[in-house]
Design a protein around this motif. Structure first.
Motif, short mmCIF file in Angstrom:
data_model
loop_
_atom_site.label_atom_id
_atom_site.label_comp_id
_atom_site.label_asym_id
_atom_site.label_seq_id
_atom_site.Cartn_x
_atom_site.Cartn_y
_atom_site.Cartn_z
N LEU A 240 7.73 -1.21 -8.59
CA LEU A 240 6.36 -0.99 -9.01
C LEU A 240 6.28 0.30 -9.83
CD1 LEU A 240 3.32 -1.80 -8.84
CD2 LEU A 240 3.19 -0.32 -6.81
N ILE A 241 5.82 0.18 -11.09
CA ILE A 241 5.76 1.37 -11.95
C ILE A 241 4.37 1.58 -12.56
CG2 ILE A 241 8.21 1.29 -12.52
CD1 ILE A 241 7.08 0.29 -15.39
N GLY A 242 3.42 0.70 -12.27
CA GLY A 242 2.10 0.88 -12.86
C GLY A 242 1.14 -0.23 -12.46
N PHE B 291 0.72 3.85 -3.03
CA PHE B 291 0.29 5.23 -2.78
C PHE B 291 1.35 6.22 -3.25
CE2 PHE B 291 -0.09 9.01 -0.01
CZ PHE B 291 -1.34 9.44 -0.46
N ASP B 292 2.61 5.94 -2.99
CA ASP B 292 3.69 6.83 -3.45
C ASP B 292 3.69 6.92 -4.98
OD1 ASP B 292 4.51 7.37 -0.88
OD2 ASP B 292 6.20 5.96 -0.92
N LEU B 293 3.48 5.79 -5.66
CA LEU B 293 3.42 5.79 -7.12
C LEU B 293 2.28 6.68 -7.62
CD1 LEU B 293 4.52 4.59 -9.81
CD2 LEU B 293 2.84 2.75 -9.50
N ILE B 294 1.12 6.54 -6.99
CA ILE B 294 -0.03 7.38 -7.36
C ILE B 294 0.29 8.84 -7.12
CG2 ILE B 294 -2.40 8.00 -6.71
CD1 ILE B 294 -2.81 4.95 -6.11
N ASN B 295 0.81 9.16 -5.94
CA ASN B 295 1.12 10.55 -5.60
C ASN B 295 2.14 11.17 -6.54
OD1 ASN B 295 -0.51 11.61 -3.68
ND2 ASN B 295 0.85 11.18 -1.98
N ASN B 296 3.16 10.40 -6.89
CA ASN B 296 4.21 10.90 -7.78
C ASN B 296 3.71 11.13 -9.20
OD1 ASN B 296 6.06 10.85 -5.69
ND2 ASN B 296 6.83 8.82 -6.22
N ASN B 297 2.57 10.54 -9.54
CA ASN B 297 2.02 10.64 -10.89
C ASN B 297 0.64 11.28 -10.92
OD1 ASN B 297 3.80 9.02 -12.94
ND2 ASN B 297 3.88 7.93 -10.99
N LYS C 294 0.80 -1.23 0.00
CA LYS C 294 0.00 0.00 0.00
C LYS C 294 0.84 1.28 0.00
CE LYS C 294 -0.72 -0.29 4.96
NZ LYS C 294 -1.65 -0.70 6.00
N GLU C 295 1.94 1.32 0.74
CA GLU C 295 2.74 2.55 0.78
C GLU C 295 3.41 2.82 -0.56
OE1 GLU C 295 3.16 0.19 3.25
OE2 GLU C 295 2.38 1.23 5.04
N VAL C 296 3.97 1.76 -1.15
CA VAL C 296 4.65 1.91 -2.45
C VAL C 296 3.63 2.30 -3.53
CG1 VAL C 296 5.97 0.68 -4.23
CG2 VAL C 296 6.46 0.29 -1.82
N ASP D 229 -6.93 5.02 1.81
CA ASP D 229 -7.68 4.89 0.57
C ASP D 229 -7.03 3.84 -0.34
OD1 ASP D 229 -9.42 6.93 1.34
OD2 ASP D 229 -8.40 8.47 0.16
N THR D 230 -5.72 3.87 -0.41
CA THR D 230 -4.98 2.91 -1.24
C THR D 230 -5.18 1.49 -0.72
OG1 THR D 230 -3.37 4.64 -1.71
CG2 THR D 230 -2.71 2.38 -2.22
N GLU D 231 -5.19 1.34 0.59
CA GLU D 231 -5.43 0.02 1.18
C GLU D 231 -6.82 -0.50 0.78
OE1 GLU D 231 -4.90 -2.08 5.54
OE2 GLU D 231 -5.31 0.07 5.46
N LYS D 232 -7.81 0.37 0.77
CA LYS D 232 -9.17 -0.02 0.36
C LYS D 232 -9.19 -0.42 -1.12
CE LYS D 232 -11.43 2.89 3.74
NZ LYS D 232 -12.09 4.18 3.96
N VAL D 233 -8.44 0.29 -1.95
CA VAL D 233 -8.36 -0.04 -3.37
C VAL D 233 -7.75 -1.43 -3.55
CG1 VAL D 233 -7.20 0.56 -5.55
CG2 VAL D 233 -8.31 2.34 -4.19
N ILE D 234 -6.70 -1.72 -2.83
CA ILE D 234 -6.07 -3.05 -2.90
C ILE D 234 -7.06 -4.12 -2.45
CG2 ILE D 234 -4.26 -4.54 -1.93
CD1 ILE D 234 -2.42 -2.05 -1.98
N GLU D 235 -7.82 -3.84 -1.40
CA GLU D 235 -8.84 -4.80 -0.94
C GLU D 235 -9.88 -5.06 -2.03
OE1 GLU D 235 -10.46 -3.31 2.74
OE2 GLU D 235 -8.51 -3.45 3.75
N ILE D 236 -10.28 -4.00 -2.74
CA ILE D 236 -11.23 -4.15 -3.85
C ILE D 236 -10.62 -5.02 -4.95
CG2 ILE D 236 -12.39 -2.91 -5.73
CD1 ILE D 236 -12.76 -0.57 -3.68
N PHE D 237 -9.36 -4.78 -5.27
CA PHE D 237 -8.66 -5.60 -6.28
C PHE D 237 -8.65 -7.08 -5.87
CE2 PHE D 237 -5.55 -1.99 -7.76
CZ PHE D 237 -6.62 -1.28 -8.29
#
Length: 184
Positions: free
Chosen positions: A80-82, A27-33, A23-25, A52-60
């Motif tokens: 992780l790049i995408g 979230f950082d990827l999202i924030n940086n982009n 989740k941290e990695v 929020d990112t943790e919830k997205v991963i749970e949905i995935f």
């Protein structure tokens, strides 16, 4: 890297199921982009925190558990790049929609094309679906090139189909059939 849902694309490129410890990695990827992604991905603004990112991963993960597609991280040279995956699986009509996005620093290296091609292999050979769809803004020239390189055909345009920060945009609908894929 965990060995769960880990698919080789090439020597430097892998698909990996995202887990809670990512989740941290992620979230950082999202924030940086964020600014880069907001142009074509209106929902990215909803992801404002690690929670929020943790919830997205749970949905995935729930999506995978329900056999309704998957989302995986794109790992390039160990980083992780995408994201790439299937938004859903319509089992009755045997079709799906592919989604992806990639870190702006890695655009133009063929990574999204290779990953889309690998996902198509899964769509047609593992899931045994008949059709895969890609949707994108007519202004998203990079995604249009990816669709064309992977053998997708433009089916049509849905007018003002998605609300972006800049207003409504049309969406190009591209598709590839199993028979097209096998005939490439």
């Amino acid at each position: 890297m965990d060995n769960i849902f880990y698919i080789d694309v090439d020597n430097n490129l892998k698909l990996k199921l995202l887990l809670n410890n990512d989740k941290e990695v992620f979230f950082d990827l999202i924030n940086n982009n964020r600014k880069y992604l907001e142009e074509f991905m209106p929902r990215i603004i909803e992801n404002k925190s690690i929670e929020d990112t943790e919830k997205v991963i749970e949905i995935f993960l729930e999506q995978l558990k329900q056999n309704n597609g998957f989302r995986s991280g794109i790992i390039y040279k160990g980083k992780l790049i995408g994201i790439i995956g299937l938004k859903y699986i319509d089992w009755i009509n045997r079709k799906t929609e592919i989604m992806y996005w990639i870190d702006k620093k890695n655009v133009g290296k063929g990574i999204s094309t290779k990953c889309t091609d690998k996902v198509l292999e899964l769509v047609f050979n593992y899931y045994d679906l008949n059709k895969a769809i890609l949707k994108m803004s007519p202004n998203n020239k990079g995604s249009i090139r990816i669709a064309e390189k992977c053998g997708f055909s433009l089916e049509g345009i849905c007018r003002e189909d998605e609300l972006l920060l800049s207003g409504f945009t049309d969406l190009n609908i591209y598709s590839i059939l199993k028979s097209d894929y096998r005939g490439r």
